[in-house]
Design an enzyme around this catalytic site. Structure first.
Site, PDB file in Angstrom:
ATOM      1  N   GLU A   1      -8.487   3.506 -10.031  1.00  0.00           N
ATOM      2  CA  GLU A   1      -7.356   4.203 -10.638  1.00  0.00           C
ATOM      3  C   GLU A   1      -7.220   3.802 -12.105  1.00  0.00           C
ATOM      4  O   GLU A   1      -7.193   2.604 -12.432  1.00  0.00           O
ATOM      5  CB  GLU A   1      -6.068   3.877  -9.895  1.00  0.00           C
ATOM      6  CG  GLU A   1      -6.070   4.349  -8.439  1.00  0.00           C
ATOM      7  CD  GLU A   1      -4.759   4.047  -7.749  1.00  0.00           C
ATOM      8  OE1 GLU A   1      -3.713   4.566  -8.196  1.00  0.00           O
ATOM      9  OE2 GLU A   1      -4.779   3.281  -6.769  1.00  0.00           O
TER      10      GLU A   1
ATOM     11  N   SER B   1       0.834  -1.191   0.000  1.00  0.00           N
ATOM     12  CA  SER B   1       0.000   0.000   0.000  1.00  0.00           C
ATOM     13  C   SER B   1       0.870   1.242   0.000  1.00  0.00           C
ATOM     14  O   SER B   1       2.055   1.198   0.334  1.00  0.00           O
ATOM     15  CB  SER B   1      -0.923   0.020   1.231  1.00  0.00           C
ATOM     16  OG  SER B   1      -0.158   0.090   2.426  1.00  0.00           O
TER      17      SER B   1
ATOM     18  N   GLU C   1      -5.767  -0.001 -10.953  1.00  0.00           N
ATOM     19  CA  GLU C   1      -6.052  -0.642  -9.672  1.00  0.00           C
ATOM     20  C   GLU C   1      -7.397  -0.156  -9.153  1.00  0.00           C
ATOM     21  O   GLU C   1      -7.981   0.796  -9.683  1.00  0.00           O
ATOM     22  CB  GLU C   1      -4.963  -0.322  -8.633  1.00  0.00           C
ATOM     23  CG  GLU C   1      -3.576  -0.838  -8.981  1.00  0.00           C
ATOM     24  CD  GLU C   1      -2.560  -0.511  -7.891  1.00  0.00           C
ATOM     25  OE1 GLU C   1      -2.946  -0.001  -6.829  1.00  0.00           O
ATOM     26  OE2 GLU C   1      -1.361  -0.766  -8.123  1.00  0.00           O
TER      27      GLU C   1
ATOM     28  N   ASP D   1      -6.699   8.010  -0.983  1.00  0.00           N
ATOM     29  CA  ASP D   1      -5.947   9.164  -0.488  1.00  0.00           C
ATOM     30  C   ASP D   1      -6.042  10.369  -1.429  1.00  0.00           C
ATOM     31  O   ASP D   1      -6.163  11.509  -0.966  1.00  0.00           O
ATOM     32  CB  ASP D   1      -4.482   8.798  -0.212  1.00  0.00           C
ATOM     33  CG  ASP D   1      -3.787   8.100  -1.371  1.00  0.00           C
ATOM     34  OD1 ASP D   1      -4.373   8.007  -2.464  1.00  0.00           O
ATOM     35  OD2 ASP D   1      -2.637   7.655  -1.172  1.00  0.00           O
ATOM     36  N   THR D   2      -6.055  10.138  -2.747  1.00  0.00           N
ATOM     37  CA  THR D   2      -6.185  11.264  -3.667  1.00  0.00           C
ATOM     38  C   THR D   2      -7.533  11.969  -3.510  1.00  0.00           C
ATOM     39  O   THR D   2      -7.675  13.136  -3.872  1.00  0.00           O
ATOM     40  CB  THR D   2      -6.033  10.804  -5.125  1.00  0.00           C
ATOM     41  OG1 THR D   2      -7.082   9.880  -5.446  1.00  0.00           O
ATOM     42  CG2 THR D   2      -4.679  10.144  -5.355  1.00  0.00           C
TER      43      THR D   2
ATOM     44  N   GLY E   1       2.385   2.931  -2.106  1.00  0.00           N
ATOM     45  CA  GLY E   1       3.597   2.969  -2.890  1.00  0.00           C
ATOM     46  C   GLY E   1       4.781   2.221  -2.314  1.00  0.00           C
ATOM     47  O   GLY E   1       5.863   2.187  -2.921  1.00  0.00           O
TER      48      GLY E   1
END
Length: 388
Positions: free
Chosen positions: A265, A159, A277, A284-285, A161
């Site tokens: 995404e 998660s 994904e 979060d975005t 990144g």
């Protein structure tokens, strides 16, 4: 729908499995509806712990420990908020009649990149870039050469990144192999993705309540080291690409089923859309929706979970900027925020994390203005936050 009050025999209970900054906002929205909130995480005083009625600290991958808390609390809704969690516990709870959001199978598919990629590409026939899965460094070397350089390498379970890298040549393979071990989850298998020459990427927030599906305006975002740093809404895209993005988002969320908000995404190249994904929870975005919409992604998530209508007003353009520390804090970091961040069109949300490592998000700056101006302001304002 009938609502009660927390801490009563007829209270409706929401259990968060994962209590970070996104879970904190979900907990706040649940509190606004009079729901009883139980927040669970692997460390003490996680952000959502501070706004919950009760909190627990447990190894999130320990099936028996999680089930013991679930059976004790008997929640009406179980909301997994992180990837690193015992799937056996979720399936066992669902088998006992507990309502896992959106459902245990969807969580299982989406927390593992192998499961969701093969499901999207091979079952739902969604357009994706070429990919391979590997389990050894030699396999990584062969697959990366076959995918071509540069290629993207990610653990199948991770998660924010963690463990992700871009491999630009065969000489980078050993470094990418080592970086993958930093995953929050399981780094025993990696996905190697051919680099899609996309124009930009978006998050299509998609909410389902069992009766209707609604979409937020597309969110553009900028990532560094596989983790979001800036996002803006709406992302500028053609009507054709937007229609395709919504269709793809509906296809994947219909396939996964259940209720709640999904962060889908996607990569966009001209008018073409590629699946990347999906997360079965707020993204979060999507923190930008705290300033752009009458109902943020967190409020929409709760509405969808409860089966409530999903109508909302998009107020207008905005941007968000994540503030990340560059140092390690063994105690709660002190966040210094310049007064200029609190204005008629901007504000800050501080996550109140009890400790932090370099690169951990501690706050987010939000700006309400036309996209280009909002993004420029967010880049300037985030420089006015410090920690010590």
């Amino acid at each position: 729908m009938q609502f009660s009050a927390p801490l009563k025999s007829n209270s409706k209970k929401v259990m968060l499995l994962g209590s970070g900054e996104l879970g904190k906002e979900v907990a706040i929205e649940a509190q606004r509806l009079g729901l009883e909130v139980i927040a669970v995480d692997r460390y003490q005083n996680a952000p959502a712990h501070n706004v919950a009625h009760r909190s627990y600290v447990v190894d999130m991958q320990d099936k028996d420990a999680l089930l013991e808390i679930i059976y004790r609390e008997k929640p009406d809704y179980i909301l997994p908020e992180i990837e690193a969690i015992s799937m056996d516990a979720l399936f066992a709870a669902e088998d006992k009649g507990y309502n896992v959001i959106p459902n245990a199978n969807a969580v299982s598919k989406t927390m593992n990149r192998k499961n969701i990629r093969t499901y999207a590409a091979e079952v739902l026939d969604l357009k994706t870039g070429p990919y391979e899965f590997v389990t050894t460094e030699d396999g990584l070397r062969v697959a990366s050469k076959r995918m071509g350089y540069p290629c993207v390498i990610k653990p199948v379970m991770s998660s924010s990144g963690h463990g992700q890298s871009i491999c630009r040549s065969e000489e980078d393979v050993p470094a990418s192999w080592e970086i993958a071990k930093e995953a929050r989850g399981d780094a025993s298998e990696l996905i190697v993705e051919a680099f899609i020459d996309f124009d930009y990427e978006i998050t299509m927030l998609t909410a389902r309540n069992g009766k209707e599906t609604v979409f937020c305006e597309p969110i553009g975002h900028e990532q560094r080291d596989g983790d979001y740093v800036f996002s803006w809404q709406p992302a500028q895209m053609s009507d054709e690409a937007k229609e395709k993005a919504q269709k793809m988002a509906k296809t994947i969320t219909d396939g996964l089923g259940g209720r709640g908000l999904f962060g889908v995404e996607l990569f966009i190249k001209g008018d073409e859309v590629y699946f990347s994904e999906v997360s079965p929870r707020p993204h979060d975005t999507g923190m930008v929706t705290l300033i752009t919409q009458s109902q943020s992604e967190f409020a929409l998530h709760l509405r969808a979970v409860l089966g409530l209508p999903l109508g909302f007003t998009f107020y207008g353009d905005g941007a968000s900027a994540a503030y990340k520390t560059q140092m390690k804090h063994s105690n709660a970091p002190v966040i210094s925020v310049d007064d200029s961040l609190f204005s008629e069109n901007s504000f800050v949300r501080v996550f109140s994390k009890p400790e932090a490592h370099a690169g951990r998000r501690l706050a987010v700056a939000l700006v309400f203005d036309e996209v280009e101006s909002a993004l420029e302001q967010s880049r300037e304002l985030i420089e006015k936050i410090k920690d010590n």
